[in-house]
Write a protein that holds these residues in place. Structure first.
Motif, PDB file in Angstrom:
ATOM      1  N   CYS A 426      30.107  76.962  19.816  1.00  0.00           N
ATOM      2  CA  CYS A 426      31.004  76.176  18.954  1.00  0.00           C
ATOM      3  C   CYS A 426      32.461  76.637  19.055  1.00  0.00           C
ATOM      4  O   CYS A 426      33.381  75.859  18.788  1.00  0.00           O
ATOM      5  N   THR A 432      34.228  73.106  17.711  1.00  0.00           N
ATOM      6  CA  THR A 432      33.960  72.220  16.587  1.00  0.00           C
ATOM      7  C   THR A 432      35.044  72.336  15.518  1.00  0.00           C
ATOM      8  O   THR A 432      35.668  73.384  15.349  1.00  0.00           O
ATOM      9  N   ALA A 436      33.433  77.730  13.469  1.00  0.00           N
ATOM     10  CA  ALA A 436      32.332  78.246  14.286  1.00  0.00           C
ATOM     11  C   ALA A 436      31.698  79.479  13.654  1.00  0.00           C
ATOM     12  O   ALA A 436      30.494  79.709  13.788  1.00  0.00           O
TER      13      ALA A 436
END
Length: 457
Positions: A426, A432, A436
């Protein structure tokens, strides 16, 4: 005069390393200073755990741009970590009478968990040490005019040398000396700038609305998640780290270990506020110093607008902070590498041989950190990533293992590997929007409980 002072100051550290080397008889002396530190010495050395480049250069830069909300992670999260260690972890660990943090995983979960925890922990230090080396290189660049890479190499070799000689005794004695210089330097600089301004009030009044607010910037789901992440990245993520373990466990008894850690936490937040407000006053007095790289704001202010006395005090304080953090950070993974990765393969290894291996590991860790310092330049990001690394892999197995009897080795190893893996994906692959670190922490927590129930004895 300034250059002469800096060179003399650095030379003193080598002398202390030589002096401390005479106190090293066995591995425990080298790693834990023989468990002989008094409350004052233990509190000072614990206070110095993270009071380094990010506190003196990274956090002030974030503070003048984003206010209190930008520095929740450091220094407030760091102070929280020290207090939590004292209240909930120090006494238990001290009673175990172990050499490294990873020894706990061996006792609680077995040899596999010990090895995995060591393999996970060691790389987390490279970014942390690299951040300190970059800061030292920057200081030498400002003062001496040397290229950044030259400063990185020279500072790394200096810290490696005195750590190699005296281990935790070197770290403890030099930290005590460094902290005195650090506190005196920051206090005097703060009051000199305040007098020039005519009090701190004009600076406070000029600050934007909400600048000093601890509240989240946004109360959306994502905003709350980011706010929580800022508190726990260092606040919880640095609890399962060897450097803080060594500093606290070097105390002369368990009560001293507890008190020193809590005292260090309150001392940390008190002193760490000084560079934040110094940066704010520097911006108010000399806005022309603002630039794309605001980590240089305070060093440039001191070099261009203060006398030689204040220059000596400030750069003495800055060098003190960075050296204190770097020495302990180099010793920590070196101790784990020798004790928890190499030693298990040689059960009959004599203590003198183990001591040689740990000293050789100090060299390996230093050169790995030099490589990272040469590749990455953002101090604040390097420190944040290092803490997130241990948050998503080691915090859950440590805490759940201490307070949940049903936790087992399967859950422990799963929590380490799956938490770290999900965070890495991530953070580096998909990047993201949701933090993360929180994703990795939740995965680690879930893996701990699922793994412990799947393979129940």
């Amino acid at each position: 005069m300034l250059i002469g002072f800096i060179l003399a100051y650095l030379s003193i550290n080598l002398f202390v390393g030589w002096w401390a080397s005479r106190k090293i008889v066995n591995t425990e002396d080298f790693v834990l200073a023989g468990r002989g530190l008094s409350l004052g010495l233990s509190a000072m050395v614990t206070f110095a755990t993270w009071f380094g480049s990010e506190t003196m250069m990274g956090a002030p830069s974030e503070f003048i741009e984003h206010g209190i909300a930008g520095v929740i992670e450091e220094p407030f999260g760091a102070a929280l970590c020290l207090i939590l260690v004292g209240l909930f972890y120090a006494r238990t660990f001290y009673r175990l009478n172990i050499l490294t943090f990873c020894d706990y995983f061996k006792i609680r979960f077995g040899a596999t968990a010990e090895l995995v925890s060591a393999v996970v922990m060691i790389p987390s230090y490279f970014g942390w040490i690299a951040a300190q080396l970059i800061a030292m290189g920057t200081v030498l660049e400002v003062i001496m005019g040397w290229p950044l890479q030259t400063g990185i190499w020279l500072s790394a070799l200096l810290v490696m040398s005195y750590t190699l000689m005296g281990g935790m005794w070197s770290v403890s004695v030099t930290d005590f000396f460094h902290n005195i210089v650090l506190i005196i330097g920051l206090v005097i600089l703060f009051f000199v700038l305040e007098e020039k301004i005519g009090g701190i009030t004009p600076v406070l009044n000029q600050s934007p609305k909400g600048f000093f607010s601890f509240a989240p910037r946004s109360f959306s789901g994502l905003g709350i998640a980011q706010y929580i992440t800022a508190w726990i990245t260092v606040g919880l993520g640095s609890i399962p780290q060897q450097d803080i373990f060594q500093r606290v466990m070097a105390s002369k008894n368990e009560n001293t270990a507890v008190r020193a850690s809590v005292l260090a936490g309150f001392l940390y937040i008190s002193v760490a506020l000084l560079p934040l407000f110094i940066a704010l006053m520097a911006k108010y007095l000399h806005p022309e110093l603002m630039q794309s790289d605001n980590r240089m704001l305070i060093p440039n202010l001191v070099m261009k607008h203060t006398n030689i006395f204040l220059q000596i005090l400030f750069f003495g304080a800055l060098i003190s902070a960075v050296l204190s953090t770097t020495s302990g950070a180099i010793l920590a993974p070196a101790s784990v590498l020798g004790e928890n990765i190499i030693k298990p393969f040689f059960p009959t290894l004599p203590d003198k041989q183990l001591l040689r291996i740990i000293r050789f590991s100090v060299v390996l860790v230093t050169f790995a950190s030099i490589w990272m310092a040469s590749s990455r330049q953002d101090i604040f990001e390097l420190v944040g990533e290092s803490s997130a690394f241990s948050l998503v892999s080691l915090f859950v197995p440590l805490t759940v293992g201490l307070y949940w009897k049903k936790a087992n080795a399967t859950g422990c190893v799963a929590a380490m590997l799956l938490g770290l893996g999900s965070w890495a994906i991530c953070h580096f692959v998909y990047e993201t929007a949701f933090p993360a670190s929180l994703i990795g922490l939740f995965v680690s927590l879930g893996s701990m409980f699922v793994g412990s129930h799947i393979n129940r004895n």
